[in-house]
Design a protein around this motif. Structure first.
Motif, PDB file in Angstrom:
ATOM      1  N   CYS A 259       1.655  -2.339  10.236  1.00  0.00           N
ATOM      2  CA  CYS A 259       1.306  -3.646  11.107  1.00  0.00           C
ATOM      3  C   CYS A 259       2.327  -4.589  11.075  1.00  0.00           C
ATOM      4  CB  CYS A 259      -0.116  -4.070  10.394  1.00  0.00           C
ATOM      5  SG  CYS A 259      -0.723  -5.746  11.047  1.00  0.00           S
TER       6      CYS A 259
ATOM      7  N   LYS B 275       2.058  -7.854  11.376  1.00  0.00           N
ATOM      8  CA  LYS B 275       1.450  -8.946  10.643  1.00  0.00           C
ATOM      9  C   LYS B 275       1.520  -8.772   9.433  1.00  0.00           C
ATOM     10  CE  LYS B 275       0.021 -12.041  13.877  1.00  0.00           C
ATOM     11  NZ  LYS B 275      -1.094 -12.007  14.724  1.00  0.00           N
ATOM     12  N   CYS B 276       0.624  -7.664   8.616  1.00  0.00           N
ATOM     13  CA  CYS B 276       0.502  -7.586   7.186  1.00  0.00           C
ATOM     14  C   CYS B 276       1.250  -6.622   6.592  1.00  0.00           C
ATOM     15  CB  CYS B 276      -0.948  -7.468   6.810  1.00  0.00           C
ATOM     16  SG  CYS B 276      -1.502  -5.741   7.744  1.00  0.00           S
TER      17      CYS B 276
ATOM     18  N   CYS C  13      -2.759  -3.555  12.700  1.00  0.00           N
ATOM     19  CA  CYS C  13      -3.721  -2.868  12.201  1.00  0.00           C
ATOM     20  C   CYS C  13      -5.096  -3.457  12.936  1.00  0.00           C
ATOM     21  CB  CYS C  13      -3.941  -3.368  10.513  1.00  0.00           C
ATOM     22  SG  CYS C  13      -4.360  -4.840  10.335  1.00  0.00           S
TER      23      CYS C  13
ATOM     24  N   HIS D 199      -5.753  -7.228  12.454  1.00  0.00           N
ATOM     25  CA  HIS D 199      -4.602  -8.118  13.344  1.00  0.00           C
ATOM     26  C   HIS D 199      -4.290  -8.038  14.613  1.00  0.00           C
ATOM     27  CE1 HIS D 199      -3.544  -8.739   8.879  1.00  0.00           C
ATOM     28  NE2 HIS D 199      -4.003  -9.793   9.161  1.00  0.00           N
TER      29      HIS D 199
HETATM   30 ZN   LIG Z   1      -2.268  -6.174   9.765  1.00  0.00          ZN
END
Ligand SMILES: [Zn+2]
Length: 202
Positions: free
Chosen positions: A164, A166-167, A189, A192
């Protein structure tokens, strides 16, 4: 680290008896993707990588889905093509077809590394050609077999290896499917993925 030649030598080795799944009429044989995957894991460990190339192509006139992918092994890349029938436009059946097509693409790419050739030789006309020694053969491109949904192969999928954005958590196969079904190119994911981009649920 093993060399490409060392890995190839081990990849080509015959599988244990009973590995090949034979069709009802005894004419066609295939090796389950899980078998290919575990051979790759055992032999090549972290030196191999599977990825899907681009978006799956849906053709709702012919009711098929086409998936293209590639295996990178050390520094060699082989592509595979997978085609599956879509039995119905229900989301769950589209997902099954997608997974089958991905399995077929993976299997096709494995085949190009000569995996399973010795085991599958009895089911392949070209393997009987006197000019061909299955154990020392040059690569042959075969057309992918178009088959319907096979419950033996749809449940376990090759890892996607994307994280992902973002994370940074690794994406599950379902998350990859959700993204590809919605034409989302970035890796998100479930948590997100921008909600406004989701039109089709799995
Ligand atoms: Zn994520």
């Amino acid at each position: 680290m093993k060399t490409y030649a060392e890995i190839m030598e081990q990849l080509k080795k015959p599988f244990p008896p009973g590995t090949v799944k034979v069709s009802g009429d005894g004419k066609r044989g295939h090796i389950p993707v899980q078998v290919y995957m575990s051979r790759l894991e055992d032999v090549a460990e972290s030196q191999w990588h599977w990825r899907i190339i681009g978006e799956p192509v849906f053709n709702f006139e012919k009711n098929i889905v086409i998936v293209k992918g590639e295996i990178t092994l050390v520094d060699a890349i082989r592509q595979g093509l997978g085609v599956a029938k879509i039995k119905n436009v229900e989301a769950s059946l589209i997902k099954n077809a997608l997974m089958t097509a991905e399995s077929e693409a993976f299997r096709d790419a494995c085949d190009k590394f000569k995996m399973g050739w010795i085991d599958l030789a009895p089911y392949r006309d070209w393997s009987k050609n006197p000019g061909i020694d299955v154990s020392h053969q040059t690569l042959i491109d075969e057309n992918p077999i178009i088959e319907g949904f096979d419950p033996n192969i749809h449940s376990v999928m090759p890892v996607s290896n994307r994280n992902c954005i973002k994370c940074k958590n690794p994406l599950s196969q379902n998350e990859e499917l959700l993204l590809s079904m919605n034409g989302i190119k970035h890796a998100y994911c479930k948590e997100h993925v921008p909600k406004q981009l989701i039109k089709k649920q799995l």
